[in-house]
Scaffold this motif. Structure first.
Motif: not given
Length: 470
Positions: A32, A42, A44, A46, A49, A116-117, A119, A133, A139, A141
């Motif tokens: 993380e 940062r 990416l 990924l 997701v 953790d992401t 999109i 965020e 995160k 994206v």
């Protein structure tokens, strides 16, 4: 068989595919980010997701197809897609992209799946990115950043890497952000020493320094891309001077453009069932049945909502399409909504030529992957695109029709000559074969008799050997 022997029998595409597979993300090993507030620091990473889209127009099938494409993009970037959510709205929420209730639902989904992401299927403003965020605690994206990440992974040539970096910096610049004194690199006043009247103050912040550094880097990249574009212009100019016709293969990403190039020329370029497998244009020479030479150029694939930063950065490359004599517009016949592919590609075409005085070259639709379409789908495709060619580059079905059409549509030399060239001038016979269209050829005691169509410049040089010229 030795390792060297094995390398010799590998095609260029196979070696590129092996190189690309040699370095891949490994799930479960990323960490993380310590501080997700500083976008400029940062990367990416990924892994796991959750996808979210806002459905503003069209029907449910189109909305689901768009999210399915986003899932393929995420997988191409190395992610594991856990869940996808769609919200029906008239327009995206200006603060958080999705409504406040959907943000809560999205946060619950993130916690439940361990993602953790997140999109988003659209381009987020800096404010939307920051708000999401803060509320989701992971995160976030957007679609643009995801596509840029894929391009960065796949670019291999010097020009391709420079174009991708420029596009990333154009995207990043308005999204630099920071708060308070924590970003100050230079202190003014007493903390900065006795600098004198008018020079005391907080000093230059990290944010300002980064903006200045990025702006300088962007200017340098633009200069480099212009210089590399000059080399391409020189090569293109040589083709034009020699009147060698150029056919551009364009279309949606993963529609089978590289496979079509291989099927026509046997080039052996990289073919992979992945989005944006080709980023660096490949040009190969080919011959028509009657011996005329032309070039085929495989170009970068397009996608719905292709980031404008990429169109701008890849403009010099995409102009290969605008300067062609003929465009083979490849469509994926196995896609559930091929008409949306066609409209997305034509939008990019329009953007390429908006600043040019010349119109787009003639375009021929080539519906590929017919071997993957059932009878009902094939019938629908023929109704949708009645003037298209229907082929399978994989099996070779319909490829003769493509070759015949290219031979028919590319420009022909326009001076008809009848020549008797002595055997001592064999290089001229070779030039007629490579630069013109040989209609008849006969070997006699005095030399080679040719009846051919050639360009005016070559016709003038062959004047002393002309028995009769029309």
């Amino acid at each position: 068989m030795t390792q060297a022997d094995e390398t010799d029998i590998l095609s260029t595409g196979e070696m590129e595919l092996a190189d690309r597979a040699a370095l891949r993300r490994v799930a479960g090993l990323s960490t993380e980010l310590a501080d997700i507030s500083e976008v400029e620091q940062r990367q990416l990473r990924l892994e796991r997701v959750v996808l979210v889209g806002v459905w503003t127009e069209g029907d449910a099938e189109e909305a689901e197809a768009s999210l399915a494409e986003l899932a393929r993009l995420a997988e191409t970037a190395g992610a594991e897609v856990l869940e996808g959510l769609i919200q029906r709205r008239q327009k995206p929420d200006p603060a958080t992209y999705v409504g406040s209730g959907k943000v809560i639902e999205l946060r619950e989904s993130v916690i439940e799946t361990g993602a953790d992401t997140v999109i988003c299927d659209g381009e987020l403003s800096p404010g939307q990115l920051r708000q999401l965020e803060e509320k989701l605690k992971v995160k976030v994206v957007d679609r643009t950043a995801l596509i840029l990440d894929i391009f960065a992974q796949h670019a291999s040539s010097r020009e391709g890497k420079a174009q991708v970096e420029l596009a990333q910096l154009q995207y990043l610049l308005p999204r630099l952000r920071g708060w308070g004194e924590s970003l100050s690199r230079q202190a003014g006043g007493r903390a900065g020493g006795n600098a004198g009247v008018g020079l005391r103050g907080p000093g230059e912040t990290k944010l300002e320094t980064d903006r200045r550094r990025i702006t300088k880097r962007m200017a340098k990249l633009r200069r480099e891309i212009r210089a590399m574009g000059t080399v391409r212009e020189t090569k293109r100019g040589m083709r034009v001077a020699n009147l060698v016709p150029n056919v551009a293969i364009a279309g949606y990403t993963n529609a089978g453009k590289s496979s079509l190039l291989n099927a026509i020329t046997g080039a052996g370029v990289l073919v992979e069932d992945a989005l944006f497998a080709t980023l660096d244009p490949t040009t190969r020479r080919a011959l028509t049945e009657d011996g005329r030479t032309y070039t085929l150029t495989d170009t970068v694939g397009f996608v719905r909502h292709l980031p404008h930063q990429l169109v701008e950065a890849f403009r010099s490359t995409l102009e290969e399409v605008a300067d062609a004599d003929l465009i083979l517009h490849v469509v994926d016949g196995s896609d559930p909504l091929p008409e949306r592919q066609v409209s997305a590609v034509r939008e990019v075409f329009a953007e390429i030529i908006q600043d040019r005085d010349t119109p787009m070259p003639p375009e021929v639709l080539v519906v590929n992957k017919l071997d993957q379409a059932d009878e009902l789908t094939a019938t629908r495709l023929r109704h949708l695109f009645p003037d298209a060619l229907f082929v399978s580059a994989h099996t070779g079905a319909g490829m003769d029709t493509v070759r015949d059409l290219v031979a028919e549509r590319i420009p022909r030399p326009d001076v008809l000559v009848e020549l008797l060239i002595p055997y001592s001038r064999g290089e001229l016979v070779s030039r007629v074969h490579s630069e013109g269209q040989v209609l008849t050829e006969k070997h006699t005691e005095d030399g080679t008799e040719l009846r051919a169509r050639v360009k005016p410049e070559l016709a003038g040089q062959l004047g002393e050997f002309a028995g009769n010229r029309a």
